[in-house]
Design a protein around this motif. Structure first.
Motif, PDB file in Angstrom:
ATOM      1  N   LYS A 153      43.878  32.766  43.830  1.00  0.00           N
ATOM      2  CA  LYS A 153      42.846  32.708  43.272  1.00  0.00           C
ATOM      3  C   LYS A 153      41.785  33.560  43.783  1.00  0.00           C
ATOM      4  CE  LYS A 153      41.967  27.622  42.844  1.00  0.00           C
ATOM      5  NZ  LYS A 153      41.816  26.347  43.144  1.00  0.00           N
ATOM      6  N   ALA A 154      41.789  33.777  44.941  1.00  0.00           N
ATOM      7  CA  ALA A 154      41.408  35.324  45.893  1.00  0.00           C
ATOM      8  C   ALA A 154      41.976  36.436  45.115  1.00  0.00           C
ATOM      9  CB  ALA A 154      41.389  35.572  47.801  1.00  0.00           C
ATOM     10  N   PHE A 155      43.746  36.136  45.335  1.00  0.00           N
ATOM     11  CA  PHE A 155      44.229  37.780  44.749  1.00  0.00           C
ATOM     12  C   PHE A 155      43.822  37.879  43.200  1.00  0.00           C
ATOM     13  CE2 PHE A 155      47.372  40.155  43.562  1.00  0.00           C
ATOM     14  CZ  PHE A 155      47.691  41.000  44.061  1.00  0.00           C
ATOM     15  N   ASP A 156      43.993  37.176  42.575  1.00  0.00           N
ATOM     16  CA  ASP A 156      43.346  37.398  41.386  1.00  0.00           C
ATOM     17  C   ASP A 156      42.179  37.778  40.444  1.00  0.00           C
ATOM     18  OD1 ASP A 156      46.087  36.149  40.043  1.00  0.00           O
ATOM     19  OD2 ASP A 156      45.020  34.274  40.547  1.00  0.00           O
ATOM     20  N   ALA A 157      40.967  36.925  42.062  1.00  0.00           N
ATOM     21  CA  ALA A 157      39.838  37.831  41.364  1.00  0.00           C
ATOM     22  C   ALA A 157      39.424  39.261  42.378  1.00  0.00           C
ATOM     23  CB  ALA A 157      38.788  36.833  42.471  1.00  0.00           C
ATOM     24  N   ALA A 158      40.692  39.511  42.931  1.00  0.00           N
ATOM     25  CA  ALA A 158      40.901  40.804  43.850  1.00  0.00           C
ATOM     26  C   ALA A 158      40.891  42.214  42.739  1.00  0.00           C
ATOM     27  CB  ALA A 158      41.421  40.720  44.812  1.00  0.00           C
ATOM     28  N   SER A 180      31.197  37.575  40.156  1.00  0.00           N
ATOM     29  CA  SER A 180      31.813  37.002  40.296  1.00  0.00           C
ATOM     30  C   SER A 180      32.909  36.772  40.521  1.00  0.00           C
ATOM     31  CB  SER A 180      31.601  35.500  39.277  1.00  0.00           C
ATOM     32  OG  SER A 180      32.997  35.798  38.567  1.00  0.00           O
ATOM     33  N   ALA A 181      33.570  37.482  40.549  1.00  0.00           N
ATOM     34  CA  ALA A 181      35.256  37.921  40.507  1.00  0.00           C
ATOM     35  C   ALA A 181      34.856  38.303  42.412  1.00  0.00           C
ATOM     36  CB  ALA A 181      35.646  39.279  40.015  1.00  0.00           C
ATOM     37  N   CYS A 225      38.809  41.074  29.699  1.00  0.00           N
ATOM     38  CA  CYS A 225      38.975  41.377  30.625  1.00  0.00           C
ATOM     39  C   CYS A 225      40.304  41.638  30.599  1.00  0.00           C
ATOM     40  CB  CYS A 225      38.719  40.312  31.961  1.00  0.00           C
ATOM     41  SG  CYS A 225      39.327  40.957  33.645  1.00  0.00           S
ATOM     42  N   PRO A 226      40.894  43.454  31.112  1.00  0.00           N
ATOM     43  CA  PRO A 226      42.610  43.831  31.278  1.00  0.00           C
ATOM     44  C   PRO A 226      42.427  43.255  32.518  1.00  0.00           C
ATOM     45  CG  PRO A 226      40.543  45.468  31.830  1.00  0.00           C
ATOM     46  CD  PRO A 226      39.955  44.656  31.263  1.00  0.00           C
ATOM     47  N   LYS A 227      42.037  42.222  32.927  1.00  0.00           N
ATOM     48  CA  LYS A 227      42.663  42.147  34.775  1.00  0.00           C
ATOM     49  C   LYS A 227      43.015  40.200  33.953  1.00  0.00           C
ATOM     50  CE  LYS A 227      44.293  45.910  35.560  1.00  0.00           C
ATOM     51  NZ  LYS A 227      44.929  45.938  36.111  1.00  0.00           N
ATOM     52  N   SER A 230      39.876  34.875  35.238  1.00  0.00           N
ATOM     53  CA  SER A 230      38.716  33.833  35.102  1.00  0.00           C
ATOM     54  C   SER A 230      37.425  33.110  35.295  1.00  0.00           C
ATOM     55  CB  SER A 230      39.840  32.574  35.356  1.00  0.00           C
ATOM     56  OG  SER A 230      38.712  31.086  35.785  1.00  0.00           O
ATOM     57  N   LEU A 231      36.832  32.168  34.538  1.00  0.00           N
ATOM     58  CA  LEU A 231      35.466  32.222  34.188  1.00  0.00           C
ATOM     59  C   LEU A 231      35.169  31.080  35.231  1.00  0.00           C
ATOM     60  CD1 LEU A 231      34.601  31.180  30.648  1.00  0.00           C
ATOM     61  CD2 LEU A 231      34.206  33.010  31.734  1.00  0.00           C
TER      62      LEU A 231
END
Lengths: 246, 226
Positions: A153-158, A180-181, A225-227, A230-231
Protein backbone atom coordinates in the motif's frame (compact mmCIF):
# COMPACT_ATOMS: atom_id res chain seq x y z
CA UNK A 1 -4.12 12.63 -40.24
CA UNK A 2 -5.40 16.20 -40.07
CA UNK A 3 -6.26 17.83 -36.76
CA UNK A 4 -7.79 21.10 -35.64
CA UNK A 5 -6.08 22.20 -32.43
CA UNK A 6 -7.67 24.67 -30.04
CA UNK A 7 -4.85 25.75 -27.75
CA UNK A 8 -4.80 28.12 -24.77
CA UNK A 9 -2.36 30.96 -25.49
CA UNK A 10 -1.32 33.33 -22.72
CA UNK A 11 1.78 35.53 -22.97
CA UNK A 12 2.47 35.64 -19.24
CA UNK A 13 0.78 35.44 -15.85
CA UNK A 14 -0.64 38.95 -16.29
CA UNK A 15 -2.12 38.32 -19.74
CA UNK A 16 -5.81 37.39 -19.97
CA UNK A 17 -5.21 34.60 -22.48
CA UNK A 18 -7.50 33.00 -25.07
CA UNK A 19 -8.07 29.85 -27.10
CA UNK A 20 -6.37 29.97 -30.54
CA UNK A 21 -7.11 27.61 -33.46
CA UNK A 22 -4.35 25.83 -35.39
CA UNK A 23 -4.58 23.41 -38.32
CA UNK A 24 -2.05 20.58 -38.38
CA UNK A 25 -1.72 18.26 -41.39
CA UNK A 26 0.31 15.06 -41.71
CA UNK A 27 0.13 14.04 -38.07
CA UNK A 28 1.48 10.50 -37.75
CA UNK A 29 -0.47 8.13 -35.49
CA UNK A 30 2.92 6.95 -34.17
CA UNK A 31 3.80 10.36 -32.75
CA UNK A 32 3.44 10.99 -29.06
CA UNK A 33 1.18 13.91 -28.13
CA UNK A 34 4.20 16.03 -27.20
CA UNK A 35 5.93 15.18 -30.50
CA UNK A 36 2.80 16.42 -32.26
CA UNK A 37 3.16 19.72 -30.35
CA UNK A 38 6.88 19.77 -31.28
CA UNK A 39 5.84 19.57 -34.95
CA UNK A 40 3.34 22.40 -34.47
CA UNK A 41 6.02 24.50 -32.77
CA UNK A 42 8.47 23.83 -35.63
CA UNK A 43 5.89 25.21 -38.04
CA UNK A 44 5.14 28.22 -35.82
CA UNK A 45 8.84 29.07 -35.49
CA UNK A 46 9.21 28.67 -39.30
CA UNK A 47 6.46 31.26 -39.75
CA UNK A 48 8.11 33.58 -37.23
CA UNK A 49 5.40 33.04 -34.61
CA UNK A 50 5.83 32.37 -30.91
CA UNK A 51 5.90 28.60 -30.22
CA UNK A 52 3.42 27.08 -27.73
CA UNK A 53 5.04 26.76 -24.30
CA UNK A 54 4.38 23.45 -22.50
CA UNK A 55 6.03 21.49 -19.70
CA UNK A 56 7.89 18.25 -20.34
CA UNK A 57 11.00 16.48 -19.13
CA UNK A 58 11.56 12.71 -19.08
CA UNK A 59 8.92 11.81 -21.69
CA UNK A 60 8.85 8.36 -20.07
CA UNK A 61 5.83 8.86 -17.82
CA UNK A 62 7.77 8.93 -14.58
CA UNK A 63 8.80 12.50 -13.78
CA UNK A 64 5.39 14.18 -13.51
CA UNK A 65 6.46 17.28 -15.43
CA UNK A 66 4.10 17.06 -18.38
CA UNK A 67 0.52 18.11 -17.84
CA UNK A 68 -2.16 19.40 -20.27
CA UNK A 69 -5.93 19.17 -20.15
CA UNK A 70 -6.72 17.41 -23.46
CA UNK A 71 -10.36 17.42 -24.60
CA UNK A 72 -11.41 18.11 -21.02
CA UNK A 73 -9.33 15.35 -19.44
CA UNK A 74 -5.98 15.62 -17.67
CA UNK A 75 -3.31 13.76 -19.70
CA UNK A 76 -5.93 13.10 -22.41
CA UNK A 77 -8.32 10.28 -23.29
CA UNK A 78 -6.11 7.32 -22.35
CA UNK A 79 -6.15 5.98 -18.80
CA UNK A 80 -3.14 5.38 -16.55
CA UNK A 81 -0.74 7.33 -18.80
CA UNK A 82 0.78 10.78 -18.73
CA UNK A 83 0.56 13.15 -21.71
CA UNK A 84 4.08 12.20 -22.85
CA UNK A 85 2.99 8.55 -23.12
CA UNK A 86 -0.20 9.43 -25.00
CA UNK A 87 0.00 8.64 -28.72
CA UNK A 88 -1.79 10.21 -31.64
CA UNK A 89 -3.31 6.83 -32.60
CA UNK A 90 -5.84 7.57 -29.84
CA UNK A 91 -7.23 10.34 -32.10
CA UNK A 92 -8.97 10.22 -35.47
CA UNK A 93 -8.45 12.11 -38.71
CA UNK A 94 -10.44 15.35 -38.64
CA UNK A 95 -10.67 15.51 -34.85
CA UNK A 96 -10.77 18.82 -33.00
CA UNK A 97 -8.49 18.69 -29.96
CA UNK A 98 -8.81 21.15 -27.07
CA UNK A 99 -5.50 21.69 -25.26
CA UNK A 100 -5.63 23.71 -22.04
CA UNK A 101 -3.45 24.16 -18.98
CA UNK A 102 -4.36 22.44 -15.68
CA UNK A 103 -6.79 24.93 -14.14
CA UNK A 104 -6.64 25.85 -10.46
CA UNK A 105 -6.21 29.02 -8.44
CA UNK A 106 -3.25 27.28 -6.78
CA UNK A 107 -1.71 26.49 -10.21
CA UNK A 108 -1.33 29.95 -11.82
CA UNK A 109 -0.51 29.98 -15.54
CA UNK A 110 3.09 31.01 -16.21
CA UNK A 111 2.81 30.99 -20.00
CA UNK A 112 0.47 29.22 -22.48
CA UNK A 113 0.14 25.65 -21.16
CA UNK A 114 2.74 25.91 -18.38
CA UNK A 115 1.39 26.27 -14.86
CA UNK A 116 3.28 26.88 -11.63
CA UNK A 117 2.83 23.73 -9.53
CA UNK A 118 5.19 24.82 -6.75
CA UNK A 119 2.19 24.72 -4.39
CA UNK A 120 2.79 20.94 -4.36
CA UNK A 121 6.43 21.52 -3.37
CA UNK A 122 5.36 23.75 -0.47
CA UNK A 123 2.90 21.07 0.71
CA UNK A 124 5.77 18.56 0.61
CA UNK A 125 8.00 20.95 2.56
CA UNK A 126 5.28 21.16 5.23
CA UNK A 127 5.64 17.47 6.11
CA UNK A 128 6.21 15.14 3.17
CA UNK A 129 9.48 13.78 4.54
CA UNK A 130 11.03 11.86 7.42
CA UNK A 131 13.84 13.25 9.55
CA UNK A 132 16.70 10.75 9.60
CA UNK A 133 20.15 11.26 11.04
CA UNK A 134 22.39 10.42 8.09
CA UNK A 135 25.58 10.08 10.12
CA UNK A 136 26.76 6.99 8.31
CA UNK A 137 25.38 4.69 11.00
CA UNK A 138 21.83 4.79 9.63
CA UNK A 139 20.04 1.47 9.89
CA UNK A 140 19.39 -0.28 6.59
CA UNK A 141 15.69 0.34 5.89
CA UNK A 142 15.38 -3.18 4.47
CA UNK A 143 16.40 -4.63 7.84
CA UNK A 144 13.12 -3.47 9.40
CA UNK A 145 10.40 -6.14 9.01
CA UNK A 146 7.27 -4.64 7.44
CA UNK A 147 3.94 -6.32 6.82
CA UNK A 148 3.78 -7.07 3.06
CA UNK A 149 0.26 -5.66 2.76
CA UNK A 150 1.34 -2.33 4.30
CA UNK A 151 4.53 -2.25 2.22
CA UNK A 152 2.48 -2.73 -0.96
CA UNK A 153 0.00 0.00 0.00
CA UNK A 154 2.85 2.38 0.86
CA UNK A 155 4.54 1.61 -2.44
CA UNK A 156 1.30 2.17 -4.37
CA UNK A 157 0.92 5.58 -2.66
CA UNK A 158 4.58 6.37 -3.37
CA UNK A 159 4.04 5.95 -7.12
CA UNK A 160 2.39 9.41 -7.13
CA UNK A 161 4.49 11.59 -9.43
CA UNK A 162 2.91 14.85 -8.27
CA UNK A 163 1.79 15.85 -11.77
CA UNK A 164 -1.40 17.58 -10.56
CA UNK A 165 -3.87 15.65 -12.74
CA UNK A 166 -6.00 15.05 -9.63
CA UNK A 167 -6.33 18.81 -9.10
CA UNK A 168 -7.05 19.36 -12.81
CA UNK A 169 -9.75 16.67 -12.87
CA UNK A 170 -11.50 17.65 -9.64
CA UNK A 171 -14.46 20.01 -9.98
CA UNK A 172 -13.22 21.67 -6.77
CA UNK A 173 -9.54 21.76 -7.83
CA UNK A 174 -8.84 19.75 -4.69
CA UNK A 175 -5.35 18.40 -3.99
CA UNK A 176 -6.57 15.70 -1.61
CA UNK A 177 -5.46 12.73 -3.75
CA UNK A 178 -1.90 14.10 -3.97
CA UNK A 179 -1.69 14.98 -0.27
CA UNK A 180 -3.28 11.67 0.74
CA UNK A 181 -0.73 9.72 -1.31
CA UNK A 182 2.16 11.60 0.29
CA UNK A 183 0.74 11.20 3.80
CA UNK A 184 -0.17 7.51 3.28
CA UNK A 185 3.25 6.60 1.99
CA UNK A 186 4.76 7.49 5.39
CA UNK A 187 1.80 6.68 7.65
CA UNK A 188 1.99 3.04 6.57
CA UNK A 189 5.70 2.57 7.29
CA UNK A 190 7.59 2.47 10.62
CA UNK A 191 9.91 5.27 9.51
CA UNK A 192 6.98 7.65 9.17
CA UNK A 193 5.58 7.20 12.68
CA UNK A 194 7.62 9.85 14.54
CA UNK A 195 6.25 12.78 12.56
CA UNK A 196 2.94 11.11 11.71
CA UNK A 197 0.51 13.51 13.41
CA UNK A 198 2.43 16.69 12.62
CA UNK A 199 2.69 15.59 8.99
CA UNK A 200 -1.07 15.17 8.47
CA UNK A 201 -1.89 18.45 10.22
CA UNK A 202 0.79 20.55 8.55
CA UNK A 203 0.33 19.20 5.03
CA UNK A 204 -3.46 19.72 5.20
CA UNK A 205 -2.95 23.25 6.58
CA UNK A 206 -0.56 24.05 3.72
CA UNK A 207 -2.96 22.51 1.18
CA UNK A 208 -5.72 24.82 2.45
CA UNK A 209 -3.41 27.85 2.53
CA UNK A 210 -2.50 27.29 -1.14
CA UNK A 211 -6.16 27.73 -2.12
CA UNK A 212 -7.04 24.19 -3.27
CA UNK A 213 -10.71 23.21 -2.90
CA UNK A 214 -12.14 20.58 -0.56
CA UNK A 215 -12.78 16.96 -1.49
CA UNK A 216 -16.42 16.08 -2.25
CA UNK A 217 -15.70 12.42 -3.06
CA UNK A 218 -16.70 12.55 -6.73
CA UNK A 219 -13.90 10.12 -7.60
CA UNK A 220 -12.84 12.06 -10.73
CA UNK A 221 -9.24 12.27 -9.45
CA UNK A 222 -8.84 8.52 -9.06
CA UNK A 223 -10.24 7.97 -12.57
CA UNK A 224 -7.77 10.42 -14.12
CA UNK A 225 -4.64 9.70 -12.06
CA UNK A 226 -1.92 8.38 -14.41
CA UNK A 227 -0.58 6.26 -11.55
CA UNK A 228 -3.96 4.92 -10.38
CA UNK A 229 -3.68 6.33 -6.85
CA UNK A 230 -6.71 5.03 -4.97
CA UNK A 231 -9.42 6.95 -3.09
CA UNK A 232 -8.66 4.72 -0.08
CA UNK A 233 -5.69 7.03 0.45
CA UNK A 234 -8.06 10.00 0.88
CA UNK A 235 -10.01 8.04 3.51
CA UNK A 236 -6.66 7.35 5.22
CA UNK A 237 -5.75 11.06 5.10
CA UNK A 238 -9.12 11.87 6.69
CA UNK A 239 -8.34 9.32 9.44
CA UNK A 240 -4.81 10.66 9.90
CA UNK A 241 -6.10 14.22 10.18
CA UNK A 242 -8.86 13.25 12.61
CA UNK A 243 -6.42 11.11 14.63
CA UNK A 244 -3.95 13.98 14.84
CA UNK A 245 -6.63 16.40 16.01
CA UNK A 246 -8.26 14.15 18.62
CA UNK B 1 -6.10 29.58 16.94
CA UNK B 2 -7.98 27.39 19.35
CA UNK B 3 -8.23 23.65 18.77
CA UNK B 4 -11.90 23.98 17.77
CA UNK B 5 -11.57 26.74 15.20
CA UNK B 6 -8.30 25.27 13.94
CA UNK B 7 -9.92 21.87 13.34
CA UNK B 8 -13.25 23.00 11.95
CA UNK B 9 -11.90 25.76 9.72
CA UNK B 10 -9.73 23.29 7.80
CA UNK B 11 -11.13 21.71 4.65
CA UNK B 12 -11.15 18.20 6.14
CA UNK B 13 -12.60 19.38 9.47
CA UNK B 14 -15.44 21.17 7.71
CA UNK B 15 -16.13 18.06 5.62
CA UNK B 16 -16.21 15.86 8.73
CA UNK B 17 -18.69 18.24 10.37
CA UNK B 18 -20.79 18.11 7.19
CA UNK B 19 -20.70 14.30 7.30
CA UNK B 20 -21.70 14.18 10.98
CA UNK B 21 -24.62 16.56 10.50
CA UNK B 22 -25.63 14.52 7.43
CA UNK B 23 -25.64 11.26 9.40
CA UNK B 24 -27.82 12.88 12.07
CA UNK B 25 -30.24 14.00 9.36
CA UNK B 26 -30.25 10.50 7.87
CA UNK B 27 -31.34 9.07 11.24
CA UNK B 28 -33.98 11.78 11.61
CA UNK B 29 -35.34 11.03 8.13
CA UNK B 30 -35.74 7.36 9.01
CA UNK B 31 -37.75 8.28 12.10
CA UNK B 32 -39.83 10.77 10.09
CA UNK B 33 -40.68 8.28 7.36
CA UNK B 34 -41.56 5.61 9.94
CA UNK B 35 -44.04 7.93 11.72
CA UNK B 36 -45.51 9.11 8.41
CA UNK B 37 -45.95 5.55 7.18
CA UNK B 38 -48.24 4.93 10.17
CA UNK B 39 -50.72 7.27 8.45
CA UNK B 40 -51.12 4.66 5.72
CA UNK B 41 -51.51 1.76 8.15
CA UNK B 42 -53.64 3.33 10.90
CA UNK B 43 -54.86 6.92 11.34
CA UNK B 44 -55.11 6.34 15.11
CA UNK B 45 -51.53 5.12 15.41
CA UNK B 46 -50.38 8.10 13.36
CA UNK B 47 -52.30 10.48 15.62
CA UNK B 48 -50.80 8.90 18.74
CA UNK B 49 -47.24 8.97 17.39
CA UNK B 50 -47.60 12.56 16.15
CA UNK B 51 -49.01 13.69 19.49
CA UNK B 52 -46.14 12.02 21.32
CA UNK B 53 -43.50 13.60 19.05
CA UNK B 54 -45.24 16.97 19.23
CA UNK B 55 -45.60 17.13 23.01
CA UNK B 56 -42.75 15.06 24.47
CA UNK B 57 -40.38 17.56 26.15
CA UNK B 58 -37.26 15.55 25.21
CA UNK B 59 -38.25 15.51 21.53
CA UNK B 60 -39.44 19.12 21.55
CA UNK B 61 -36.76 20.83 23.60
CA UNK B 62 -33.70 18.63 23.08
CA UNK B 63 -34.01 16.76 19.77
CA UNK B 64 -35.82 19.52 17.85
CA UNK B 65 -33.21 22.24 18.57
CA UNK B 66 -30.40 19.79 17.68
CA UNK B 67 -32.23 18.93 14.47
CA UNK B 68 -32.68 22.59 13.54
CA UNK B 69 -29.01 23.21 14.31
CA UNK B 70 -27.97 20.25 12.13
CA UNK B 71 -30.21 21.39 9.25
CA UNK B 72 -28.97 24.99 9.41
CA UNK B 73 -25.34 23.90 9.76
CA UNK B 74 -25.61 21.44 6.87
CA UNK B 75 -27.01 24.14 4.55
CA UNK B 76 -24.73 27.00 5.64
CA UNK B 77 -21.56 24.90 5.63
CA UNK B 78 -22.62 23.32 2.34
CA UNK B 79 -22.97 26.73 0.68
CA UNK B 80 -19.70 27.96 2.23
CA UNK B 81 -17.82 24.86 1.01
CA UNK B 82 -19.32 25.20 -2.46
CA UNK B 83 -18.26 28.87 -2.58
CA UNK B 84 -14.67 28.09 -1.59
CA UNK B 85 -14.57 25.11 -3.97
CA UNK B 86 -15.73 27.32 -6.84
CA UNK B 87 -13.13 29.94 -5.92
CA UNK B 88 -10.44 27.25 -6.22
CA UNK B 89 -10.89 27.32 -10.01
CA UNK B 90 -11.40 30.95 -11.09
CA UNK B 91 -10.78 30.26 -14.82
CA UNK B 92 -13.02 27.48 -16.14
CA UNK B 93 -12.09 24.95 -18.83
CA UNK B 94 -13.27 25.63 -22.39
CA UNK B 95 -13.86 21.87 -22.73
CA UNK B 96 -14.82 19.76 -19.74
CA UNK B 97 -15.40 16.04 -19.64
CA UNK B 98 -17.58 15.01 -16.70
CA UNK B 99 -17.79 11.33 -17.50
CA UNK B 100 -15.59 10.16 -14.63
CA UNK B 101 -17.89 11.21 -11.82
CA UNK B 102 -21.61 10.69 -11.28
CA UNK B 103 -24.12 13.49 -11.90
CA UNK B 104 -25.19 13.27 -8.26
CA UNK B 105 -21.69 13.79 -6.91
CA UNK B 106 -21.10 16.84 -9.09
CA UNK B 107 -24.45 18.52 -8.47
CA UNK B 108 -25.04 18.28 -4.73
CA UNK B 109 -25.66 22.04 -4.82
CA UNK B 110 -28.59 21.67 -7.25
CA UNK B 111 -30.21 18.83 -5.28
CA UNK B 112 -29.46 20.73 -2.06
CA UNK B 113 -31.15 23.91 -3.33
CA UNK B 114 -34.26 21.98 -4.38
CA UNK B 115 -34.37 20.35 -0.93
CA UNK B 116 -34.00 23.81 0.67
CA UNK B 117 -36.91 25.16 -1.41
CA UNK B 118 -38.93 22.09 -0.38
CA UNK B 119 -38.09 22.68 3.29
CA UNK B 120 -39.46 26.23 3.06
CA UNK B 121 -42.74 24.83 1.67
CA UNK B 122 -42.72 22.00 4.22
CA UNK B 123 -42.17 24.38 7.16
CA UNK B 124 -44.96 26.67 5.95
CA UNK B 125 -47.22 23.60 5.57
CA UNK B 126 -46.62 21.87 8.87
CA UNK B 127 -44.00 23.30 11.19
CA UNK B 128 -45.17 26.94 11.35
CA UNK B 129 -48.89 26.05 11.95
CA UNK B 130 -47.80 23.42 14.51
CA UNK B 131 -45.59 25.84 16.45
CA UNK B 132 -48.31 28.54 16.24
CA UNK B 133 -50.99 26.18 17.60
CA UNK B 134 -48.83 24.80 20.41
CA UNK B 135 -46.65 27.63 21.61
CA UNK B 136 -48.40 30.84 20.52
CA UNK B 137 -52.06 29.83 20.94
CA UNK B 138 -51.04 27.50 23.76
CA UNK B 139 -53.19 24.60 22.57
CA UNK B 140 -51.29 21.46 23.52
CA UNK B 141 -54.33 19.17 23.37
CA UNK B 142 -53.74 17.87 19.84
CA UNK B 143 -57.51 17.99 19.31
CA UNK B 144 -59.74 19.67 16.74
CA UNK B 145 -62.66 21.90 17.75
CA UNK B 146 -64.90 18.85 17.34
CA UNK B 147 -62.72 16.96 19.82
CA UNK B 148 -60.95 14.53 17.43
CA UNK B 149 -57.19 14.10 17.15
CA UNK B 150 -56.11 16.67 14.54
CA UNK B 151 -52.82 15.30 13.09
CA UNK B 152 -54.16 12.79 10.55
CA UNK B 153 -56.72 15.28 9.22
CA UNK B 154 -54.05 17.95 8.84
CA UNK B 155 -51.78 15.57 6.92
CA UNK B 156 -54.51 14.37 4.59
CA UNK B 157 -55.76 17.91 4.01
CA UNK B 158 -52.32 19.03 2.74
CA UNK B 159 -52.22 16.37 0.05
CA UNK B 160 -55.52 17.35 -1.60
CA UNK B 161 -53.71 19.90 -3.76
CA UNK B 162 -52.15 18.14 -6.79
CA UNK B 163 -49.52 20.89 -7.18
CA UNK B 164 -48.26 20.23 -3.67
CA UNK B 165 -48.06 16.49 -4.38
CA UNK B 166 -46.05 17.20 -7.54
CA UNK B 167 -43.71 19.52 -5.59
CA UNK B 168 -43.22 16.81 -2.94
CA UNK B 169 -42.49 14.14 -5.55
CA UNK B 170 -39.93 16.33 -7.35
CA UNK B 171 -38.24 17.24 -4.05
CA UNK B 172 -38.02 13.61 -2.96
CA UNK B 173 -36.53 12.52 -6.28
CA UNK B 174 -33.83 15.16 -5.77
CA UNK B 175 -33.44 14.02 -2.15
CA UNK B 176 -32.84 10.48 -3.42
CA UNK B 177 -30.12 11.77 -5.77
CA UNK B 178 -28.61 13.83 -2.93
CA UNK B 179 -28.58 10.77 -0.64
CA UNK B 180 -27.21 8.42 -3.31
CA UNK B 181 -23.96 10.38 -3.25
CA UNK B 182 -24.06 11.99 0.15
CA UNK B 183 -24.81 9.06 2.45
CA UNK B 184 -22.01 6.76 1.27
CA UNK B 185 -19.69 9.75 0.79
CA UNK B 186 -20.02 10.66 4.47
CA UNK B 187 -18.32 7.36 5.40
CA UNK B 188 -15.35 8.12 3.11
CA UNK B 189 -15.10 11.60 4.68
CA UNK B 190 -14.93 10.08 8.14
CA UNK B 191 -12.14 7.80 6.99
CA UNK B 192 -14.09 4.60 6.45
CA UNK B 193 -12.97 2.93 3.24
CA UNK B 194 -12.25 -0.75 3.83
CA UNK B 195 -13.62 -4.25 3.24
CA UNK B 196 -17.05 -3.10 4.47
CA UNK B 197 -17.28 -0.29 1.89
CA UNK B 198 -19.07 -2.37 -0.82
CA UNK B 199 -21.71 -3.36 1.77
CA UNK B 200 -21.96 0.23 3.05
CA UNK B 201 -22.57 1.41 -0.53
CA UNK B 202 -25.33 -1.18 -1.03
CA UNK B 203 -27.06 -0.27 2.24
CA UNK B 204 -26.78 3.50 1.69
CA UNK B 205 -28.04 3.16 -1.90
CA UNK B 206 -31.00 1.11 -0.68
CA UNK B 207 -31.75 3.76 1.96
CA UNK B 208 -31.39 6.58 -0.60
CA UNK B 209 -33.97 4.99 -2.88
CA UNK B 210 -36.42 3.38 -0.43
CA UNK B 211 -36.86 6.26 2.06
CA UNK B 212 -37.75 8.96 -0.55
CA UNK B 213 -39.95 6.40 -2.36
CA UNK B 214 -41.96 5.77 0.81
CA UNK B 215 -42.42 9.54 1.30
CA UNK B 216 -43.62 9.78 -2.33
CA UNK B 217 -45.93 6.81 -1.80
CA UNK B 218 -47.49 8.43 1.29
CA UNK B 219 -48.15 11.73 -0.54
CA UNK B 220 -49.73 9.99 -3.55
CA UNK B 221 -51.65 7.52 -1.34
CA UNK B 222 -53.41 10.32 0.55
CA UNK B 223 -54.00 12.31 -2.65
CA UNK B 224 -55.74 9.34 -4.28
CA UNK B 225 -57.65 8.10 -1.22
CA UNK B 226 -59.18 11.38 -0.08
Amino acid sequence: MKLTLKIWRQKNSEDKGKMVDYQLDDVSPDMSFLEMLDVLNDQLVGKGEEPVAFDHDCREGICGTCSLQINGKPHGPDSLVTTCQLHMRKFNDGDTVYIEPFRAKAFPVVKDLIVDRSAFDRIQHAGGYISVNTSGNTQDANAIPINKDDADKAFDAATCIGCGACVAACKNASAMLFVSAKVSQFALLPQGQVERERRAENMVAQMDAEGFGACTNTGACEAECPKGISLTNIARLNREFLGAKL
Amino acid sequence: MSWFSDTFSSSIGRKIAMALSALFLVIFLLLHVAVNFLSVISPDAFNEASHFMGTNPLVQFLMQPILILAVVYHFVAGFALEASNRAARPVKYAMKSNKNASWMSQNMMISGLVILAFLVLHFMDFWVPEITTKYIEGDMSGLTVAGDMRYYEELVHRFQNPMRVVAYVVAFVLLALHLLHGFQSSFQTMGVNNKFTPSIKKITNAYAIVVPLVFIFIAIYHFINH
